[in-house]
Scaffold this active site. Structure first.
Site, PDB file in Angstrom:
ATOM      1  CB  CYS A   2      -0.993   0.151   1.103  1.00 54.58           C
ATOM      2  SG  CYS A   2      -2.015  -1.267   1.270  1.00 54.58           S
ATOM      3  NE  ARG A  27       4.590   1.899  -0.308  1.00 52.57           N
ATOM      4  CZ  ARG A  27       5.609   1.660   0.291  1.00 52.57           C
ATOM      5  NH1 ARG A  27       6.732   1.973  -0.182  1.00 52.57           N
ATOM      6  NH2 ARG A  27       5.645   1.005   1.474  1.00 52.57           N
ATOM      7  CD1 TRP A  79      -0.477  -6.330  -3.686  1.00 51.35           C
ATOM      8  CD2 TRP A  79      -0.364  -6.952  -1.747  1.00 51.35           C
ATOM      9  NE1 TRP A  79       0.093  -7.449  -3.731  1.00 51.35           N
ATOM     10  CE2 TRP A  79       0.176  -8.034  -2.348  1.00 51.35           C
ATOM     11  CE3 TRP A  79      -0.355  -7.033  -0.162  1.00 51.35           C
ATOM     12  CZ2 TRP A  79       0.336  -9.193  -1.906  1.00 51.35           C
ATOM     13  CZ3 TRP A  79      -0.045  -8.286   0.133  1.00 51.35           C
ATOM     14  CH2 TRP A  79       0.191  -9.304  -0.653  1.00 51.35           C
ATOM     15  CG  ASN A 105       2.054   0.874   4.023  1.00 53.90           C
ATOM     16  OD1 ASN A 105       1.717  -0.241   3.644  1.00 53.90           O
ATOM     17  ND2 ASN A 105       3.226   1.076   4.040  1.00 53.90           N
ATOM     18  N   GLY A 106      -0.041  -1.132   6.346  1.00 55.26           N
ATOM     19  CA  GLY A 106       0.453  -2.078   7.148  1.00 55.26           C
ATOM     20  C   GLY A 106      -0.675  -2.903   7.583  1.00 55.26           C
ATOM     21  CD  GLU A 482      16.577 -11.926 -10.225  1.00 58.08           C
ATOM     22  OE1 GLU A 482      16.376 -12.658  -9.375  1.00 58.08           O
ATOM     23  OE2 GLU A 482      16.252 -10.789 -10.639  1.00 58.08           O
ATOM     24  CE  LYS A 486      13.168  -9.953 -12.337  1.00 57.28           C
ATOM     25  NZ  LYS A 486      13.781  -9.395 -11.137  1.00 57.28           N
ATOM     26  CD  GLU A 489       9.012 -10.068 -10.179  1.00 56.40           C
ATOM     27  OE1 GLU A 489      10.229 -10.175 -10.673  1.00 56.40           O
ATOM     28  OE2 GLU A 489       8.838  -9.291  -9.269  1.00 56.40           O
ATOM     29  CG  HIS A 505      19.222 -36.714  -9.421  1.00 55.40           C
ATOM     30  ND1 HIS A 505      19.647 -37.658  -9.336  1.00 55.40           N
ATOM     31  CD2 HIS A 505      20.463 -35.770  -9.673  1.00 55.40           C
ATOM     32  CE1 HIS A 505      20.971 -37.948  -9.278  1.00 55.40           C
ATOM     33  NE2 HIS A 505      21.565 -36.760  -9.537  1.00 55.40           N
TER      34      HIS A 505
END
Ligand code: AGP
Length: 611
Positions: A2, A27, A79, A105-106, A482, A486, A489, A505
Site C-alpha cells: 500500500c 506498492r 495491496w 499502510n501495514g 534469477e 524474472k 513474475e 534426478h
C-alpha cells in the site's frame, strides 16, 4: 504494501495526490482513493481497480460539476491483505461518526479484538479491513484533540502502520505516525506532504524528513512539528534527496522496467564509484573488519536472495569463509546458530521488506553483526543495520527488480574482494586485477544493451510456452534462479530453475517435445557438463536457449533446437552481471509480446512490508 500520501498547502490537494499515487502505485494497485474536506463532512472518492479507474471517477465528478477539491487531503493505493479488493474496502476509511478519516499502510494484528470491543460499544463497521478499526478507534478516543487520539490509537494497536489522519474539527491539520512501515514528510514552498516513498513528492520537493517509529508529525500549510508519544516536541534533521525528477519518470520508454534495464551501465558505474570516492560506502568498506567473523549468513527475499546465492560462490571462492544463504522468511523463525562471530548480510532494494527486517532484528538480538546492502536511503534496514552499503540504483519503480539487483551483485563482489584482501588471501595485485575486471562491467553491459535485437526476436517466439526451465551449474545456477523468477513474475509463464546436474534426478521427466530450456554457460570448466545437459534435453525434444560466453560447440548443434546468445568474456565470478541482462531482456520481451502490464504484474507489490 500500500502507498499513502497526504498534502496540506496552498494548492489543490487532489491533482497533487493523484500524481503522487501514480508514483506509489508500484506498492499496490488493487484499489485507490482520496479524501478531502467537503461542505458537510469528508468528501471521499474510492474505487476498486487501478488508479486510472479513480481518475475516471474524478473526471465524472468534474463533469457533474462536483469536482473533488480542497487544500488538504489524503490518498491511498492498496495491496489487499484483509478483505477483498472492493470499493468499500478501499481507503480512506472514515469512522462511523464522520469525524476522522484515515489512510493506512501495514497490518493491524489485533484488529479483531479491537473491532469486537468497538462493536460492543455499538460502533458499526462498514468494511472487512483491519484498517477501518484505526478510524473507528480514533473516533472512540477523540475528545477534541486529534493528536491525543492518534497517540492513544498508536498505543492500542499491534502490528505495523504508516498512517495519514484527518479530523473534521481540525481542517487545517494533517497527522502522520508510523511503526514498522516507511513514511516521509516532504516540505516545499506551497505546502507539506506525507508519503510512503520519496518519488511521490519529488516533483515538488527534494527536502524530506524520515519519520521514525512512534514519532508523530503534525502538518499544517506553513509548518511541520514532530512529537514523541509523550507529546514532547522533537527536533529532526531535514535530508536533501539527490534523486532527480526524471528518475521517477518513464523517459520515453514504454515501461519503467525497460528504462531501468537500460540504466544499468550508469547504475553499475555509480555503484562502483561509490566505493572508490570518499563517502558512506567507502567508509564502511574501509572500516568493516572481517577477521572477527567465522561465518557469513546472507539473508533476503526474492531477487535479493538470488543476489545472495550468487554472492555465496564469490565469497567462498575468494575468502574461503563459510557462507550460508537463507530466505529471510525462513531465517527469522529458524533459531539459526549465530553469535558475535557471525556476520549477517541483509540485501534489500527497498530496505522495508518485513521478513528481511525481522531477520535483521533476530540476528542482532543474537549478537551477530549486521551489514545491509540497500537502495533506499532512510529505510528501516539501512538505519538499523550496524553497517550499510548503498546501491546507487536510484528509484526503482517497476515491480520486477533489474538495476537494483545488478547493483547489489556488484557491491557483493567488491565486498568479497575486500574481505579476501583483509584476510590476506588476495594480494594487492590480485585485488587490483579483480577490481579492474569489475570496472569493465558497465561497458560490457552497455554493449549487450546496444544489441537487443536477437533477444527480442527469440523472445517473440516464446510467448506460447506454458513452462520454461532454466539450468546452470555453479554460479550459472545462481543466476538461473534469477532468470526464472524474472520470467514467471512478469510473463506469468510457469518456470523453474535447476542445477544442471539435478535434471536427471527428476526434472527431466517434465521435458517433452518443444519444452524450452534456457541454459547458462559461463563456467569454462563446466562447459562440457552443461552442454551434455543441453544434449540430454534436446534429445528428448526440447529446445535450448544457450546464454553465455562459452560456446565453441554450440554451432555443432541443430540450430532448430539450439539458439545461442553470446556474452562478452569477463571473469567467471562476475559473469552473472552479464547473463542477467539477457535474462531480464528475455523476460521483458516475452511479457511485452504477451501484452501484459509489465510494471505492475498481477498480485504483486514492490515493497513487501507485510508477512
Ligand atoms: C523481484 O523482481 C521481486 N519483485 C521481489 O522478489 C523482490 O526482490 C523481493 O520482494 C525483495 O524486495 P527487497 O529487495 O525490496 O527487499
Amino acid at each position: 504494501m500500500c502507498g499513502i500520501i497526504g498534502y496540506t498547502g496552498k494548492e489543490d490537494a487532489v491533482p497533487i495526490i493523484v500524481e503522487g499515487l501514480k508514483k506509489l502505485e508500484y506498492r499496490g494497485y488493487d484499489s485507490s482513493g482520496i479524501a478531502v474536506y467537503g461542505k458537510n463532512g469528508f468528501d471521499v472518492v474510492k474505487q476498486k481497480g487501478r488508479l486510472s479507474v479513480l481518475e475516471d471517477r474524478l473526471k465524472d465528478r468534474m463533469r457533474e460539476n462536483k469536482p473533488l477539491c480542497g487544500n488538504l487531503g489524503i490518498g491511498h493505493t492498496r495491496w489487499a491483505t484483509h478483505g477483498e479488493p472492493s470499493d468499500i474496502n478501499s481507503h480512506p476509511h472514515v469512522g462511523s461518526k464522520n469525524k476522522i478519516a484515515v489512510v493506512h499502510n501495514g497490518i493491524i494484528e489485533n484488529y479483531k479484538q479491537l473491532k469486537e470491543r468497538l462493536e460492543n460499544y455499538g460502533v458499526p463497521f462498514a468494511s472487512q479491513t483491519d484498517s477501518e478499526v484505526i478510524a473507528q478507534l480514533a473516533e472512540h478516543y477523540y475528545c477534541g484533540d486529534i493528536i491525543d487520539a492518534v497517540i492513544k490509537v498508536s498505543n492500542a494497536v499491534e502490528g505495523s502502520y504508516a498512517l495519514g489522519v484527518m479530523c473534521i474539527d481540525e481542517r487545517d491539520t494533517l497527522i502522520a505516525v508510523k511503526k514498522d512501515n516507511p513514511l516521509i514528510i516532504g516540505i516545499c514552498d506551497h505546502g507539506n506532504f506525507i508519503a510512503s516513498d520519496v518519488p511521490a513528492v519529488l516533483k515538488h520537493t527534494n527536502r524530506v524528513y524520515y519519520l521514525n517509529d512512534k514519532e508523530i508529525a503534525v502538518l499544517r500549510e506553513g509548518s511541520v512539528q514532530f512529537f514523541n508519544m509523550d507529546r514532547e516536541p522533537l527536533q529532526k534533521n531535514i535530508e536533501t534527496i539527490k534523486w532527480s525528477m526524471d528518475s521517477a519518470e518513464k523517459g520515453g520508454y514504454p515501461h519503467f522496467m525497460l528504462k531501468e534495464i537500460m540504466e544499468q551501465p550508469r547504475v553499475l558505474r555509480d555503484t562502483i564509484q561509490s566505493v572508490i570516492m570518499e563517502g558512506e560506502n567507502k567508509n564502511v568498506l574501509d572500516n568493516i573488519s572481517v577477521s572477527c567473523f567465522n561465518k557469513i549468513i546472507i539473508t533476503a527475499c526474492g531477487s535479493a536472495y538470488n543476489a545472495g546465492v550468487t554472492a555465496k560462490y564469490v565469497f567462498e571462492k575468494l575468502c574461503r569463509i563459510s557462507v550460508e544463504v537463507e530466505l529471510a522468511s525462513e531465517f527469522r523463525y529458524r533459531d539459526a546458530i549465530i553469535d558475535n562471530k557471525t556476520l549477517v548480510i541483509l540485501v534489500s532494494q527497498s530496505g522495508e521488506t518485513a521478513d528481511t527486517i525481522a531477520a535483521m532484528r533476530e540476528a542482532k538480538s543474537k549478537g551477530a553483526s549486521t551489514l545491509s546492502i540497500v537502495n533506499v536511503i532512510g529505510s528501516t534496514i539501512a538505519k538499523e543495520a550496524d553497517y550499510c552499503l548503498f546501491t546507487a540504483a536510484g528509484p526503482e519503480i517497476a515491480v520486477a527488480t533489474t538495476k537494483a539487483f545488478s547493483a547489489q551483485l556488484v557491491l557483493l563482489y567488491i565486498l568479497a574482494i575486500r574481505f579476501a584482501l583483509r584476510l590476506k588471501i588476495l594480494s594487492h595485485n590480485e585485488e587490483r586485477e579483480l577490481l579492474a575486471q569489475i570496472a569493465t562491467l558497465p561497458d560490457k553491459v552497455s554493449a549487450l544493451l546496444d544489441k537487443t535485437g536477437s533477444i527480442q526476436m527469440y523472445a517473440s517466439t516464446c510467448v506460447g510456452y506454458k513452462s520454461i526451465f532454466f539450468i546452470g551449474r555453479n554460479i550459472d545456477y545462481a543466476i538461473a534462479l534469477e532468470g526464472s523468477l524474472k520470467l514467471k513474475e512478469i510473463s506469468y509463464i510457469h518456470s523453474e530453475a535447476y542445477a544442471g546436474g539435478e535434471l536427471k534426478h527428476g526434472t527431466i521427466s517434465l521435458v517433452e517435445e518443444n519444452t524450452l530450456v534456457v541454459a547458462l554457460s559461463n563456467c569454462s570448466y563446466l562447459y562440457g557438463k552443461i552442454m551434455s545437459n543441453a544434449e540430454q534435453v534436446i534429445s528428448r525434444g526440447a529446445k535450448v536457449l544457450l546464454i553465455g560466453s562459452c560456446s565453441d560447440a554450440a554451432s555443432a548443434h541443430d540450430s532448430e533446437k539450439l539458439y545461442h546468445i553470446s556474452l562478452p568474456h569477463v571473469h567467471e565470478m562476475f559473469s552473472p552481471s552479464l547473463s542477467v541482462i539477457v535474462l531480464q531482456l528475455f523476460s521483458y520481451y516475452v511479457a511485452a509480446n504477451k501484452g501484459l502490464d509489465i510494471d505492475k504484474p498481477r498480485n504483486l507489490a514492490k515493497s513487501v512490508t507485510v508477512e
